[in-house]
Design a protein around this motif. Structure first.
Motif, PDB file in Angstrom:
ATOM      1  N   GLU A 179      34.768  55.641  42.485  1.00  0.00           N
ATOM      2  CA  GLU A 179      34.360  54.325  42.029  1.00  0.00           C
ATOM      3  C   GLU A 179      34.520  54.191  40.519  1.00  0.00           C
ATOM      4  O   GLU A 179      34.870  53.131  39.998  1.00  0.00           O
ATOM      5  N   GLY A 180      34.247  55.301  39.810  1.00  0.00           N
ATOM      6  CA  GLY A 180      34.431  55.296  38.357  1.00  0.00           C
ATOM      7  C   GLY A 180      35.872  55.025  37.986  1.00  0.00           C
ATOM      8  O   GLY A 180      36.165  54.339  36.996  1.00  0.00           O
ATOM      9  N   SER A 181      36.803  55.594  38.765  1.00  0.00           N
ATOM     10  CA  SER A 181      38.224  55.338  38.513  1.00  0.00           C
ATOM     11  C   SER A 181      38.554  53.861  38.692  1.00  0.00           C
ATOM     12  O   SER A 181      39.304  53.283  37.898  1.00  0.00           O
ATOM     13  N   ARG A 182      37.978  53.249  39.738  1.00  0.00           N
ATOM     14  CA  ARG A 182      38.193  51.813  39.947  1.00  0.00           C
ATOM     15  C   ARG A 182      37.618  50.995  38.791  1.00  0.00           C
ATOM     16  O   ARG A 182      38.208  49.987  38.362  1.00  0.00           O
ATOM     17  N   PHE A 183      36.470  51.442  38.287  1.00  0.00           N
ATOM     18  CA  PHE A 183      35.837  50.791  37.143  1.00  0.00           C
ATOM     19  C   PHE A 183      36.778  50.826  35.933  1.00  0.00           C
ATOM     20  O   PHE A 183      37.021  49.801  35.263  1.00  0.00           O
ATOM     21  N   ILE A 184      37.340  51.986  35.665  1.00  0.00           N
ATOM     22  CA  ILE A 184      38.232  52.144  34.508  1.00  0.00           C
ATOM     23  C   ILE A 184      39.482  51.275  34.670  1.00  0.00           C
ATOM     24  O   ILE A 184      39.944  50.633  33.720  1.00  0.00           O
ATOM     25  N   GLN A 185      40.024  51.250  35.882  1.00  0.00           N
ATOM     26  CA  GLN A 185      41.219  50.447  36.121  1.00  0.00           C
ATOM     27  C   GLN A 185      40.946  48.952  35.908  1.00  0.00           C
ATOM     28  O   GLN A 185      41.769  48.228  35.340  1.00  0.00           O
ATOM     29  N   ALA A 186      39.769  48.481  36.376  1.00  0.00           N
ATOM     30  CA  ALA A 186      39.415  47.070  36.202  1.00  0.00           C
ATOM     31  C   ALA A 186      39.260  46.727  34.728  1.00  0.00           C
ATOM     32  O   ALA A 186      39.704  45.662  34.263  1.00  0.00           O
ATOM     33  N   LEU A 187      38.629  47.630  33.950  1.00  0.00           N
ATOM     34  CA  LEU A 187      38.453  47.401  32.514  1.00  0.00           C
ATOM     35  C   LEU A 187      39.806  47.361  31.805  1.00  0.00           C
ATOM     36  O   LEU A 187      40.059  46.483  30.957  1.00  0.00           O
TER      37      LEU A 187
END
Length: 526
Positions: free
Chosen positions: A370-378
């Motif tokens: 989920e953290g990876s998805r967070f970084i990608q969205a940012l």
């Protein structure tokens, strides 16, 4: 009335002739005048005669035929109409000192009930022919200048993103004035049969009528005259009344049109001076000069000179407006630069980065996926921000993509279920960058979730008769400390962006409702 060739003779006694000819349908009638020729100066040779008369006629000098205008009916053949003004050379052997007689043998089959005076003028034949041509050359130069101005301002209007009515009106005035000049001197360009004489005068009258409307309308726009609609209604009524009351009095009607135009323009310009509008005294001076020219200069020339003075004052007013627009453009460029910085600053402000990075650390430690998805969205949001920051308008699809990425980021940060919905979106539309994004930020910042830990955002689009309407709804609990969002930097940013793209052709409303907040943007259709 009648036809007797002896009536052309210089020695014929016409003391008992009637001065009224009556109905002349299919009939011949004669006209005579007498004068004394004392001596013909050398500069007047060869001597010429100008005659202004309706009909087809033969011209006799002391009983000798010196010219024809059209063809009289004869041997069962109908009349071939002549023109209203014609010129004839007098043979040198006929210009002896003493008394002479000029006689006209005339038919007027096409307009038998029209009675006009006969104009008779003598001068050098060369002067009679060339003087109108010299006058016409000056008028053609003036007409060409106005035609070029009309074409330029028509193109300026058509190729401008901001369609300004004053430019279109000024272009129309220049074109109408060009047409007025051409119609006034058309008689020197082409042969106009006398039955068509009044058609030309009627066209000149309506061209003057149109200019008498447009000139005050131009001043109304330039000087922001508050009661312009009422003044234009009164002016239309006045001009139509003048037309009806003075029907077929063509020169008088045109003079009265010009007078009505000057009165209406004086009212508007005086109001502009009182309101301290720029260029008011220049326009007033032009109107005064125009009125004096109409008063003291022959109408055939005064009308065009006075119109030229007024149009030159309009050009000056337009130059003032152009300088104002240039300053506004420079300010808009500076505003655009500030807005670009503001847009970038919105997503790199310290507290946003700090909170986002803190949340990111927590998500990476607890759920790397989920953290990876967070970084990608940012990263995606920053990419979009960088892409649109220098643009005045962007596709609505790009704006929606930015909003979705922001919702994804804020969902990770606040651990709230943010929902996004779109209704009726037209993907071909362009809007200023980040204005919906700003409304979304305000909704996130100033709202609390409903039961179920949800906040819902709905963006809908509809095409009205005159506007594009965007409605942004936030379904959430409004924070109790919040009373108004109207003074926030977010709303200032939205209004500045709308002004940059649409001038004053937009409205923006935002207010709380029972279950959240609703904001509406109306953009006037071009």
């Amino acid at each position: 009335m009648g036809d007797n060739i002896t009536w052309a003779s210089k020695d014929y006694d016409d003391k008992d002739w009637s001065q009224t000819r009556g109905n002349t349908a299919d009939k011949i009638f004669w006209s005579r005048t007498h004068f004394e020729l004392r001596q013909v100066e050398e500069e007047l040779k060869p001597l010429g005669v100008q005659i202004q008369s309706f009909g087809s006629f033969e011209v006799y000098w002391d009983g000798i035929l010196i010219g024809r205008n059209g063809q009289l009916p004869q041997n069962g053949k109908p009349e071939i109409p002549g023109t209203e003004s014609s010129y004839y050379r007098v043979p040198d052997q006929l210009t002896t000192p003493g008394f002479h007689t000029v006689a006209l043998r005339t038919s007027q089959s096409f307009l038998p009930d029209i009675q006009r005076t006969i104009g008779f003028k003598m001068n050098s034949y060369t002067t009679l022919l060339t003087k109108p041509l010299v006058t016409m050359s000056y008028m053609n130069l003036m007409a060409g200048a106005f035609l070029i101005a009309a074409v330029y301002y028509f193109f300026l209007y058509l190729n401008s993103k901001r369609r300004q009515w004053d430019i279109l009106i000024f272009a129309s005035i220049c074109f109408l004035f060009f047409a007025l000049l051409i119609m006034e001197y058309l008689k020197f360009h082409v042969f106009i049969p006398y039955p068509d004489f009044y058609i030309r005068l009627e066209i000149i009258g309506w061209l003057t009528f149109a200019n008498a409307l447009l000139v005050p309308l131009y001043f109304i726009i330039q000087f922001n005259f508050k009661r312009g609609k009422w003044l234009m209604v009164l002016l239309v009524i006045a001009l139509l009344s003048l037309y009806i009351l003075n029907y077929k009095s063509y020169d008088l009607t045109a003079r009265l049109y010009s007078l009505a135009m000057l009165i209406a323009s004086f009212i508007v310009v005086f109001s502009g001076i009182i309101q301290k509008e720029k260029g008011g005294f220049i326009a007033l001076s032009a109107l005064i000069i125009s009125a004096l020219i109409n008063k003291f200069v022959l109408y055939d020339y005064g009308l065009f000179i006075s119109f030229t003075v007024i149009v030159l004052s309009m050009l000056y007013l337009h130059s003032i407006r152009a300088s104002v627009i240039e300053v506004e453009h420079q300010n808009a460029v500076m505003l655009s630069s500030r807005l670009q910085l503001e847009l970038l600053k919105k997503n790199i402000q310290p507290h946003f980065l700090r909170n986002t990075l803190t949340s990111m650390m927590d998500w990476v430690e607890e759920s790397p996926k989920e953290g990876s998805r967070f970084i990608q969205a940012l990263a995606k949001e920053f990419d979009i921000m960088n892409e649109i920051s220098e643009l005045a308008q962007i596709p609505i699809t790009k704006e929606l993509e930015l909003c979705r990425q922001h919702i994804s980021i804020m969902g990770f940060r606040k651990e709230i279920n943010y929902q996004w919905e779109e209704i009726g979106i037209d993907e071909k539309q362009l809007i200023p960058p980040a204005i919906i994004h700003t409304l979304l930020e305000n909704g996130i910042t100033h709202s609390e979730p409903l039961p179920g830990n949800t906040v819902k955002f709905v963006l809908s689009y509809s095409l009205k008769e005159k506007t594009h309407q965007y409605t942004f709804e936030t379904f959430a609990k409004n924070r109790k400390v919040l009373t108004s969002r109207s003074g926030g930097n977010g709303f200032k940013y939205i209004k500045a962006r709308l002004t940059e793209s649409y001038g004053h052709n937009w409205t923006f409303e935002s207010a709380p409702v029972e279950n959240g907040w609703i904001s509406t943007i109306h953009i006037l259709r071009p």
